[in-house]
Design an enzyme around this catalytic site. Structure first.
Site, PDB file in Angstrom:
ATOM      1  N   HIS A 108       9.788  11.959   0.692  1.00  0.00           N
ATOM      2  CA  HIS A 108       8.735  11.569  -0.245  1.00  0.00           C
ATOM      3  C   HIS A 108       8.492  10.059  -0.254  1.00  0.00           C
ATOM      4  CE1 HIS A 108       6.187  12.139  -3.722  1.00  0.00           C
ATOM      5  NE2 HIS A 108       6.940  11.396  -4.506  1.00  0.00           N
ATOM      6  N   PHE A 109       9.563   9.280  -0.122  1.00  0.00           N
ATOM      7  CA  PHE A 109       9.449   7.820  -0.158  1.00  0.00           C
ATOM      8  C   PHE A 109       9.572   7.264   1.261  1.00  0.00           C
ATOM      9  CE2 PHE A 109      10.728   8.941  -4.459  1.00  0.00           C
ATOM     10  CZ  PHE A 109       9.897   8.155  -5.231  1.00  0.00           C
TER      11      PHE A 109
END
Length: 318
Positions: free
Chosen positions: A291-292
């Protein structure tokens, strides 16, 4: 075009050459940490670069803050004016309690919109992630002439991008009972936040513990968990607005770069690929991470962002 990139960050040999800078420009490129009072919200923001240069507005998501853009800010500040606010209830921004401020995405957008007005940001590219995306899309709908380009790091705008992990949240949307809210009580917790940072990452040693530790401390503050559950409930309004956002993409054809962690547990790669329907020339790039994506693949993503901006915006001081 669509690209997939391996897990290995770029080597030093692949890095762009370092530019010599004079002392005056070096001072301009330094990141400043400031507050701007917007009604009852004291918005914290990071700012670097010459205000006369093209502006890039960086909008973070959950569970993050403007801290997630720290390396992007440094990399762009020589040729761009970079502004990264903390959204209300995130980072260092000082915002009211739930009974004094409505924590909805419409209201977050109104605060950031007024923030840009007060800073006299009349035109800007937007770089968005997660919750920052629906804020950015609302800004673009309200002021299409202001948005010069879009960069999305796992910031979704299509139903195809929503994973099965959203099912318990959809249940909450459809029936916002106390029971369904309590079923999501583990979402705004330090353990859940750490999981979001490391899930889908093959080498978790690349994820700085500063990231999830800082956000875990933020979510542990009194009242913050309830605010995040309020925002999670209101996220349904973003999905309802997806057709409006997509109509904006089709009509205005903004230059768009998607840099996507393909193992994101919340936002799936089809959500990025869907942009090709509405913006045929969108540049879609996938990376072997979660996600990051910037936390593990900044060395390859940031040069892609820089190249995209250089291609689509007038670089340098105007």
């Amino acid at each position: 075009m669509t690209h997939r990139y391996p897990n290995t960050p770029a080597s030093n040999a692949d890095a762009p050459p370092v530019k010599a800078i004079d002392s005056s420009s070096q001072k301009t490129q330094q990141t400043h940490y400031r507050f701007e009072k917007v009604h009852d919200v004291n918005v914290f923001y990071r700012e670097a670069g010459d205000p006369a240069a093209p502006t890039v507005l960086l909008l973070h998501g959950f569970a993050a803050s403007s801290y997630m853009w720290r390396d992007v800010i440094k990399a762009l500040a020589d040729n761009y004016h970079v502004v990264a606010p903390d959204l209300p209830a995130f980072g260092y921004t000082e915002s009211p309690e739930r009974n004094q401020y409505e924590y909805t995405f419409d209201n977050l957008t109104q605060t950031i919109d007024q923030f840009t007005n007060q800073l006299k940001l009349n035109r800007y590219a937007i770089a968005v992630h997660d919750y920052g995306a629906p804020v950015g899309w609302r800004l673009a709908l309200a002021h299409p002439s202001k948005v010069t380009a879009i960069i999305s790091q796992n910031g979704n705008a299509y139903e195809e991008g929503l994973s099965e992990g959203w099912e318990p949240i959809r249940k909450y949307w459809n029936n916002p009972t106390k029971e369904n809210r309590e079923a999501l009580s583990d979402f705004p917790t330090p353990d859940s936040i750490k999981w979001q940072y490391v899930e889908g990452v093959s080498d978790t040693g690349l994820v700085s513990p500063d990231t999830y530790t800082l956000e875990g401390a933020q979510i542990s503050r009194p009242g913050m968990a309830d605010i995040q559950l309020d925002l999670l409930l209101d996220y349904a309004t973003n999905v309802e607005k997806y057709p409006e956002f997509q109509a904006y993409f089709r009509e205005y054809q903004p230059p768009l770069l998607a840099v996507w962690g393909e193992h994101d547990p919340f936002f799936l790669p089809p959500g990025a690929e869907a942009w090709k329907r509405d913006i045929p020339h969108a540049d879609i790039r996938f990376y072997d991470t979660g996600h990051f994506a910037l936390e593990t693949h900044g060395e390859v993503i940031i040069p892609a962002i820089r190249e995209f901006l250089d291609d689509h915006l007038k670089s340098g001081v105007s």
